[in-house]
Design an enzyme around this catalytic site. Sequence first.
Site, mmCIF file in Angstrom:
data_model
loop_
_atom_site.group_PDB
_atom_site.id
_atom_site.type_symbol
_atom_site.label_atom_id
_atom_site.label_comp_id
_atom_site.label_asym_id
_atom_site.label_seq_id
_atom_site.Cartn_x
_atom_site.Cartn_y
_atom_site.Cartn_z
ATOM 1 N N GLY A 509 0.816 -1.202 0.000
ATOM 2 C CA GLY A 509 0.000 0.000 0.000
ATOM 3 C C GLY A 509 0.848 1.249 0.000
ATOM 4 N N GLY A 514 4.017 7.928 2.654
ATOM 5 C CA GLY A 514 4.980 6.974 2.140
ATOM 6 C C GLY A 514 4.400 5.588 1.952
ATOM 7 N N LYS A 530 5.874 0.847 7.592
ATOM 8 C CA LYS A 530 5.500 2.090 6.933
ATOM 9 C C LYS A 530 6.761 2.950 6.819
ATOM 10 C CE LYS A 530 2.153 5.841 7.280
ATOM 11 N NZ LYS A 530 1.031 6.391 8.070
ATOM 12 N N ASP A 627 -8.173 11.773 9.520
ATOM 13 C CA ASP A 627 -8.106 11.099 8.220
ATOM 14 C C ASP A 627 -8.772 9.727 8.283
ATOM 15 O OD1 ASP A 627 -7.513 11.010 5.536
ATOM 16 O OD2 ASP A 627 -5.504 10.178 5.812
#
Length: 817
Positions: A509, A514, A530, A627
Amino acid sequence: MGEELICRWKLSAFLFLWATIALFPRKSLAIDSIKAGESVNGSTQILVSAAQNFVLGIFNPQGSKFQYLGIWYKNIPQTVVWVANRDNPLVNSSGRLTVNGEGKITLLNETGGVLWSIPSPGKVEQPVVQLLNTGNLVLRESGSENYLWQSFDYPSDTLLPGMKLGWDSKTGMNRKLTSWKSTNDPSSGDFTYSVEMDGLPQFVVRRGPITTFRSGPWYGNGFSGSGPLRKTAIYFPKFTYNAHEAFYSYDAGNDISVRLVLNAAGLFQQFYWVDDGKYWYTLYTLPGDRCDVYGFCGDFGVCTFSLTAECDCMAGFEPKSPDDWEKFRWSDGCVRRDNRTCGNGEGFKRISNVKLPDSSGYLVNVNTSIDDCEATCLDNCSCLAYGLMELPTGGYGCVTWFHKLRDVKFVLQNGQDLYVRVAASELDSTNKKLTVAISVSVASFLGLLVLVICFILGRRRKVRGGNMISPEITLGEIHSQEKEVEMPIYDFRTIEIATNSFSFWNKIGEGGFGPVYKGKLTNGEEIAVKRLAKNSGQGVGEFKNEVTLIAKLQHRNLVRILGYCVKNKEKMLVYEYLPNKSLDSFIFDESKRALLNWRRRFEIICGVARGMLYLHQDSRLKIIHRDLKASNILLDANLNPKIADFGMARIFGQDQIQANTNRIVGTYGYMSPEYAMEGLFSMKSDVYSFGVLVLEIITGKKNTNYDSSYLNLVGHVWELWKLEKAMELVDPSLEESSSGYEVMRCLQIGLLCVQEDPTDRPTMSNVVFMLGNEVGVPSPKKPAFILKRKYNSGDPSTSTEGANSVNDLTISIINAR
């Protein structure tokens, strides 16, 4: 010439009359009874009850090539309540229902073959077959009200008012419901619903020989844990239990159509007909939650439901498979910590407000003559627990359980006390986890909430340089005031090896900060890495502080962070790996969306709500996510939701209501209007995002890129809601698994969350309460939505870093006031 015209006119009139009669063949017989020697022709005739509320005739289920003799509501469409030949259908509508001089009722096919008949009623002088106003088809002697046979004794999948479900010891009759094979197939399905009498009476749903649901046992004054005996203004249930009978029945209010149905999915549901709206309203469904699933917590486990199901072990027990319990797989149940429970000073611990354990014959013993129940159980080393049963004649009896204690849950109504046998070593200790579970179920988190509030209030006056904490302080900045917690630091080489040097094939993903890679450590543990972009703007110190603080957020619906890695300009977060990726990969994918049925989607909605409530209220910090979206909801191996990506999150002071910012970050389509246009964000901004997410989960459609020429998804749902047609937007793959009432309730909650004025939106605590309780939901006002946008470039569903504008309905740049 005139005579010829008259003849033509008469011929035309005759042909018109003949055609008119041919259009309505089923109107040719509308009586409620037939006598010996008479018959009902399936292709042209029906019986209609005297009050014109029920019909007997031949019907053809939608999509089926077969025909069935059945009873249905006359003025309510497509609601069949009884089927005679459900496992031996007609291949056409040429069947005939006959009654002979001896009272034998028979359904014949077109060749005279017998498809269905009743047992021989014996000698009958003048038999009459009549369809009553109750929906009961009966055989009686002319002039007598004694029924020689009745359809109510042979139910299909539906229980109507006045029907009995249960046993008659005189006749040996066991009346039970059997589900349809499918929505359009009335043949006998996989599920049965019955009153089981082996032990204490209890309602049981079985799939073949396997129990899938059971009510609590009858304890003399009701069913433990309520069961289906919930009296309302329109529904009056009763249970008769004596030496000759054990059956459940109910009455309904005047002029109200009520029915109980065991559907093809094994759900037992109660409905009543809303005449104004022309729909069936669902009053309740069993199983009602995951704790109702039989044996959900295994042997010696206790289930607590608060939005989601959680298991604990009874006093004196511990998980049989601790690793599975850590992963929320509880079916293996619990085992004793100390097995010295026979002649070693053992005793009992009480668990209050529970649905009593399975009370089948080999598990339970009932004795109405024993005064000291505790001593009786203690004298038998095989006795695991005891309880008291209220007797119909007054006083109490003793109930003792053996072999295992299974299917126990905490309940808010009709709960009983269960006394569990424990070793002497357990008598002076307190099962803290079980105590918390009890307080949760009985006091609805009140005690725990008080502790959290007190803790927060004690800390909220912490100041920096004489001022309250600024609304724009980052997670890293506030951490400098907190005590350091230990957080694993991963070596860069370790991460590099685990991800195959950040191979393209390991990439799973990418977000605004990033890419994300799947990795596997040398010990076999799978991780998600991540890798923050090098231009993310965070310094090493700030990054480390942020990681340490996020690690303090511990909740089952938040992604768990395992550690971090820093090398030069490289900054990486290491998370638990969740194999099912993100929610958007399911609900927006035509091939995978069917994997999430309605029950699973509802649990995802509830899990996300619970996680957001934790961030807003129950954690030690008030955190605004900023978010929340489908791609930031990850799913574990059991499809449980976990909120991810706190890169944009902000901390609020405990007294703070809203803040503004010069950096509008987030995702178009999920942003609240006050945030997108004015830079104002608050907990209600997250609530707006949650509302959009709920609507997307239900419809399987994105709010952005929505396939409508004039509205986004929020607007389209609102327009259809006003027209009472919102169900038209529900994902078609949910048709078989969804409860219309529950889906409509969630749509309404979603619309409440996206209302234009933030003060009109509920808090997450309100949302959690509405999702978990049968309470009234307010009517939503017009939501905040903008006409369909045009995009400059890129994917409009991606996060944006910078400010945005609305001059020509295109998000680009906004400077907050």
